[in-house]
Every structure is written in structure tokens, then in C-alpha cells.
Design an enzyme around this catalytic site. Structure first.
Site, PDB file in Angstrom:
ATOM      1  N   ASP A  96       0.821  -1.212   0.000  1.00 64.98           N
ATOM      2  CA  ASP A  96       0.000   0.000   0.000  1.00 64.98           C
ATOM      3  C   ASP A  96       0.856   1.264   0.000  1.00 64.98           C
ATOM      4  O   ASP A  96       0.408   2.319  -0.459  1.00 64.98           O
ATOM      5  CB  ASP A  96      -0.913   0.000   1.220  1.00 64.98           C
ATOM      6  CG  ASP A  96      -1.899  -1.153   1.188  1.00 64.98           C
ATOM      7  OD1 ASP A  96      -2.097  -1.725   0.101  1.00 64.98           O
ATOM      8  OD2 ASP A  96      -2.459  -1.495   2.247  1.00 64.98           O
ATOM      9  N   GLY A  97       2.089   1.165   0.502  1.00 65.90           N
ATOM     10  CA  GLY A  97       2.949   2.343   0.531  1.00 65.90           C
ATOM     11  C   GLY A  97       3.300   2.873  -0.845  1.00 65.90           C
ATOM     12  O   GLY A  97       3.527   4.081  -1.007  1.00 65.90           O
ATOM     13  N   ASN A 135       2.284  27.502  -6.147  1.00 64.10           N
ATOM     14  CA  ASN A 135       2.998  26.219  -6.051  1.00 64.10           C
ATOM     15  C   ASN A 135       2.149  25.179  -5.354  1.00 64.10           C
ATOM     16  O   ASN A 135       2.584  24.462  -4.470  1.00 64.10           O
ATOM     17  CB  ASN A 135       4.334  26.397  -5.312  1.00 64.10           C
ATOM     18  CG  ASN A 135       5.259  25.216  -5.537  1.00 64.10           C
ATOM     19  OD1 ASN A 135       5.059  24.455  -6.473  1.00 64.10           O
ATOM     20  ND2 ASN A 135       6.264  25.073  -4.696  1.00 64.10           N
ATOM     21  N   ASP A 189      -4.213  11.545  23.250  1.00 61.06           N
ATOM     22  CA  ASP A 189      -2.940  11.442  22.541  1.00 61.06           C
ATOM     23  C   ASP A 189      -2.949  12.174  21.209  1.00 61.06           C
ATOM     24  O   ASP A 189      -1.880  12.471  20.663  1.00 61.06           O
ATOM     25  CB  ASP A 189      -2.587   9.975  22.299  1.00 61.06           C
ATOM     26  CG  ASP A 189      -2.051   9.306  23.552  1.00 61.06           C
ATOM     27  OD1 ASP A 189      -1.799  10.024  24.535  1.00 61.06           O
ATOM     28  OD2 ASP A 189      -1.898   8.072  23.557  1.00 61.06           O
TER      29      ASP A 189
END
Length: 560
Positions: free
Chosen positions: A263-264, A361, A412
Site C-alpha cells: 500500500d505504501g 505552487n 494522545d
């Protein structure tokens, strides 16, 4: 190629086969019974022609009924074909699940393009009725006019033949052989211009000028093993076009993307294209493979089908994220106020630099987004994560939705994800899994110090503003698809909304089948043993007691 939990997958597919037989449906394997498929297809076509002819006749003759002769002749044709299909099914009696599972459970047919589950219904929700009771109705305005294409009808088409293809591979020696085979086939057979990352040419396993005496014994062994692959690659090296991430702009240069890995690789392809993304075809050569539906066993046939336009698409939405710094906002306001004193032409160019996506950009890499976070944005496919970083204190994050304060997160951190990212970090944090065709944004807290803070799903068109609370004890960290980690200080805020540039992911089957196959095979979703049917008498007789039936009868008499 390693197999993923064959025992669990076989159990899951066997249960699905049993369910289809219980409902009286016919399971057709990936390789068998093509004649029956043709008859069923012909049968469905005749039914469609019959209904179309009825609608046309009613439209031309609204005050007449369909003549009995025409209706009976068409019905006789359909009934005769239906009887032939039923007779063919009787000639092939049920031989158990083994008759079909031999072809279906093979690795090559697990992801094969198939018409087993054709999409016959719309994936969009039905248009709601706009009148409520005798008096109320929705007020008509220009905002009501909106066309949304049915995801089930999204098919890939090329208005001109694709000539350039970008091949992205993971950094793994096991991918070298399929990578070289694919590149060799694309260059020699399809006459396509192949782009690869410049780091591929620097791979030591694909070079002959490596000083082996300085390498380890294990590397020398692996280098010798890939001698044949290396010689084939060196013959193609001069025909490849290279690029470097963060330096070269690939916009409007690539027609087609092929990913080899996990998947990366798909996330990396999404990062490379911060505006329009070419169609992406992902092959499973990684560990999880939730977003990679294709197998490399017969890549020639599969890539040819895609190049000919025979493929379904899943438009995976992305999030447009922009960081606004406290100092940058102040400088921007000063520039805008001083810009009012300039001539009109200079004001026009200045506003173009700040507001025009091309001039500002917007087609930037994450590195450039970090350099000018106040003026540029970055598109993410999975999620943007705000966390407390190395600080021992809780994060205190305020969430605004379209400018309205919603709540604060004390925990967290926070995950803002797309439907594609709902099966990634958000799923590990307890969120629901959302189909990628559903337009939505998922907001998931990370370990909130609250028993009632559950993940929420908001419409895809809203804009989320996330900032550090003024009374927070610490700053926070923000990352985009696991990359480009930055710090959010007090006074900074992050804007998140849905981008207009999705990732067109090519399906191996269709949008529904691919997603549920990924849930079952990648996450083992809802895999368990089947509960046996309750048969009281058989359980009693199998107990081995001779007096069990007599005791059972006595109990019934006693209860009466």
C-alpha cells in the site's frame, strides 16, 4: 510469493459458498461453466429487450394495452431459454463445494478480473422525495442543481492512447524480477516510454560496477543470484526516463501509473501528484496489500485490458491540508493591506501569487509545503494525524467545523482520514470502516481521556479547522500520510477539506468486490467458525445414554 493465511481464507470462502448455496444461487468459478454464463447473459438481455419494448409501446400508444400476441411470443422465447438453463443445471448435479473450490481457491484466480458479481444497481442513494405532507417542500434554488455520477458506472476510458507509464516499485529484492519483466514488456511489446525513480538506477543489485570485496558475504550471494535479472535490466537502462522526488515535476507528463509492492507504493504515487493523478494500477507484492488488487502472475493480460479501456475505477478521495502559522498570517495581512496602495496590475499579480493554485505552487512536494506552510497545501490519501509527539502531557486540540467550534480533544491526538484511510490508522483507533465511494471525512480521537468520545463521520464538503488550545500545556506534531512531520505551535492551525483531485484506482473486479475481498483477505474481517444447526434429538442420541430419550419424554410429561 507468500500466501496470506490460507487456512482462514479457505474457511471464509467456504462459508461464503455455503451461504450462496443455501440461498439457491449458482456459484460460477473463475474458469468454468462459460456456456452457462452465456445463456444467463442472453436470458438477461432478452428480459431487458422485453421490458424496453413494453416501455416503448406504452410511450407510443399510451391508451392501448400491449397486445397479447406480442407479449406471449416474447414470453415464450424467454420461457424456452429459461427452461434450457434449468435443464442444463439439472444435467450438472450438485457435486459439493469441492466441484467449485478447486478453481476458486487458487492464487491466480483470487484476484482475476471477473463478471461473477455484476453491478446492476446504483451505488448512489436514491433521490429523496422533495414534498413533505400536503404543504411543505424543499425550496428550489441554484444550489439544488448538482450532478453526481454513480460510482458503479465509473469506467476507465482513454481519449488518446497512453504513451508514458510510471513504474513505482518498493525497495525489496523480491520485486526486482517482476519489475524487470514488466518494464521489458512495456518497452519492447507496448512501445511505451517508461519512467522510474532515479534511485532505481542506483540500486546495487542492478549495477555491475559494485565493489563486491567491500560488501558482506550475504550481499555477494544475493548479487550473484540476480545476475540474469541485472543483465536484462542493463539492456533497458538507456531507454528509461528517470525523475527525482522533490526536484522534477511530473504534472501532465505521465499517462498511466503501475505500482509494484504494498500500500505504501500507492501512497507514494499520491504524494508525487498533488493535482490530477493518472490512473493507478497496483500489483500486490507487499505484506498487507489492501489497496493492491492485482496479481503479477499474468500481468500482460491485465495491463492489456487496462490499456484497452476495460476496467472499473474507484475514485479515492484525498484531503487538502494547509498549515497556517501565526506569524505567516500576520505578514499576509500586512502584505494585503499594503497591496491596496499599489496599481491595479501589480495588485493582480500579487493576488495571483497568493491565491492562484498554480502560482502559489500548489503542485508542490511535501518538502516545499514545509518551506512555505502558510501559502501552500498538501494532498493526502489516507490521513492527517495530530499527536502529542514526545511530550508527556495530553494533547489539547480544538476542532472547528465550517468556522463553528465543535469540541476539544484531550488525549494522545486526532486522526482526520478519508474513507480510504478508514481501514488504516483510524481502524486501529476504533473507527468504522467506510467504503471509498462514500463521500465523507472521518474524525477519530487517539486514546481520548473520555468514555464518551466516539469517532464521527462528517460530510465531505465541510472544512475542518484544527488548532492547539490556548491553555494546552504543550505543542503538537502533525504528519501527512506518515510523512513530513511538523510541529504545531500555539496560534497555528490546520485546515482540512476534501480535495477535487481524487486518486483513480483501477479495480480488478469492481468497486464492491475488491473492497470486501480486501477486508476478508487483508484484515480477516468477520472470520469465525460457523455455528452448527441446533438439532435437539440428534444431540441427545449422540450423548451415548440409553435412558436419555425416556428422560426427555418424562420431562415433557412432568412439565405438562
Amino acid at each position: 510469493m507468500s500466501c496470506r493465511s490460507d487456512i482462514d481464507l479457505a474457511t471464509l470462502h467456504q462459508h461464503r459458498l455455503e451461504e450462496r448455496w443455501n440461498y439457491g444461487l449458482t456459484w460460477v468459478g473463475a474458469h468454468g461453466r462459460s456456456q452457462e454464463l452465456q445463456q444467463l447473459t442472453h436470458y438477461n438481455e432478452l428480459l431487458g429487450l422485453q421490458s424496453a419494448s413494453q416501455r416503448q409501446h406504452r410511450h407510443q400508444h399510451p391508451h392501448q394495452q400491449l397486445t397479447k400476441s406480442n407479449f406471449s411470443s416474447c414470453s415464450r422465447t424467454v420461457s424456452r431459454l429459461k427452461d434450457n438453463v434449468a435443464k442444463d443445471n439439472q444435467d450438472k448435479p450438485l457435486q459439493g463445494l469441492e466441484y467449485y473450490s478447486n478453481d476458486y481457491f487458487t492464487a491466480t484466480t483470487r484476484r482475476r478480473r471477473s463478471g461473477t458479481w455484476p453491478r446492476t444497481r446504483s451505488l448512489n442513494a436514491p433521490s429523496p422525495f422533495q414534498q413533505f405532507g400536503p404543504c411543505g417542500r424543499i425550496m428550489k434554488n441554484s444550489a439544488m442543481v448538482m450532478q453526481i455520477q454513480d460510482p458503479a458506472s465509473q469506467r476507465l476510458t482513454w481519449y488518446k492512447p497512453p504513451l508514458t507509464v510510471l513504474v513505482i516499485k518498493k525497495k525489496d529484492s523480491q520485486v526486482l524480477l517482476p519489475f524487470v519483466q514488466l518494464v521489458e514488456w512495456l518497452v519492447q511489446e507496448k512501445n511505451m516510454v517508461v519512467w522510474v525513480e532515479s534511485a532505481v538506477l542506483e540500486d546495487k543489485l542492478l549495477r555491475d560496477d559494485v565493489r563486491l570485496e567491500e560488501e558482506s558475504a550475504k550481499f555477494r550471494l544475493v548479487h550473484e543470484y540476480y545476475t540474469g535479472v541485472r543483465s536484462r535490466f542493463l539492456a533497458l537502462r538507456e531507454k528509461l526516463v528517470t525523475f527525482k522526488d522533490g526536484r522534477d515535476d511530473l504534472t501532465d507528463r505521465i499517462d498511466f501509473i503501475v505500482c509494484l509492492g504494498g500500500d505504501g507504493t500507492l501512497l507514494y504515487a499520491s504524494q508525487l501528484f498533488q493535482q490530477s493523478v493518472p490512473p493507478v494500477m497496483a500489483f500486490y507484492l507487499g505484506s498487507l496489500g489492501f489497496l493492491t488488487p492485482f496479481q503479477c502472475d499474468n500481468f500482460q493480460e491485465q495491463v492489456t485490458n487496462v490499456l484497452e479501456g476495460h476496467a472499473a475505477l474507484t475514485l479515492r478521495s484525498r484531503l487538502r491540508c494547509s498549515i497556517h502559522r501565526k506569524g505567516e498570517r500576520r505578514r499576509e495581512s500586512l502584505q494585503q493591506s499594503s497591496n491596496l496602495l499599489k496599481p491595479f496590475s501589480q495588485r493582480q499579480s500579487h493576488y495571483g501569487e497568493l491565491g492562484n493554485p498554480k502560482a502559489s505552487n500548489n503542485n508542490c512536494s511535501p518538502s516545499s509545503a514545509q518551506a512555505a506552510p502558510g501559502y501552500s497545501s498538501i494532498l493526502v490519501l489516507n490521513e492527517v494525524v495530530i499527536n502529542r509527539g514526545p511530550s508527556p502531557y495530553l494533547s489539547n486540540i480544538d476542532i472547528f467545523l465550517d468556522g463553528k467550534y465543535i469540541t476539544s480533544v484531550q488525549g494522545d491526538g486526532l486522526i482526520v482520514s478519508t474513507p480510504t484511510g478508514s481501514t488504516a490508522y483510524a481502524a486501529a483507533a476504533g473507527a468504522s470502516m467506510i467504503h471509498p465511494s462514500v463521500p465523507a471525512i472521518l474524525v477519530t480521537p487517539i486514546c481520548p481521556h473520555s468514555l464518551s468520545f466516539r469517532p464521527i463521520v462528517v460530510p465531505a464538503g465541510v472544512e475542518l479547522k484544527i488548532s492547539i488550545s490556548p491553555d494546552s500545556r504543550n505543542t503538537s506534531r502533525v504528519s501527512f500520510d506518515g510523512r513530513n512531520d511538523q510541529e504545531l505551535n500555539h496560534g497555528d492551525f490546520l485546515r482540512v477539506t476534501t480535495s477535487i483531485y481524487p486518486v483513480p484506482s483501477i479495480c480488478a473486479q469492481d468497486q464492491i468486490s475488491d473492497w470486501f475481498d480486501s477486508l476478508a483477505e487483508g484484515l480477516h474481517w468477520n472470520v469465525r467458525k460457523r455455528q452448527k444447526c441446533l438439532d435437539e434429538l440428534s444431540d441427545l442420541t449422540a450423548s451415548g445414554s440409553e435412558d436419555t430419550l425416556d428422560e426427555f419424554e418424562n420431562l415433557k410429561i412432568h412439565d405438562a
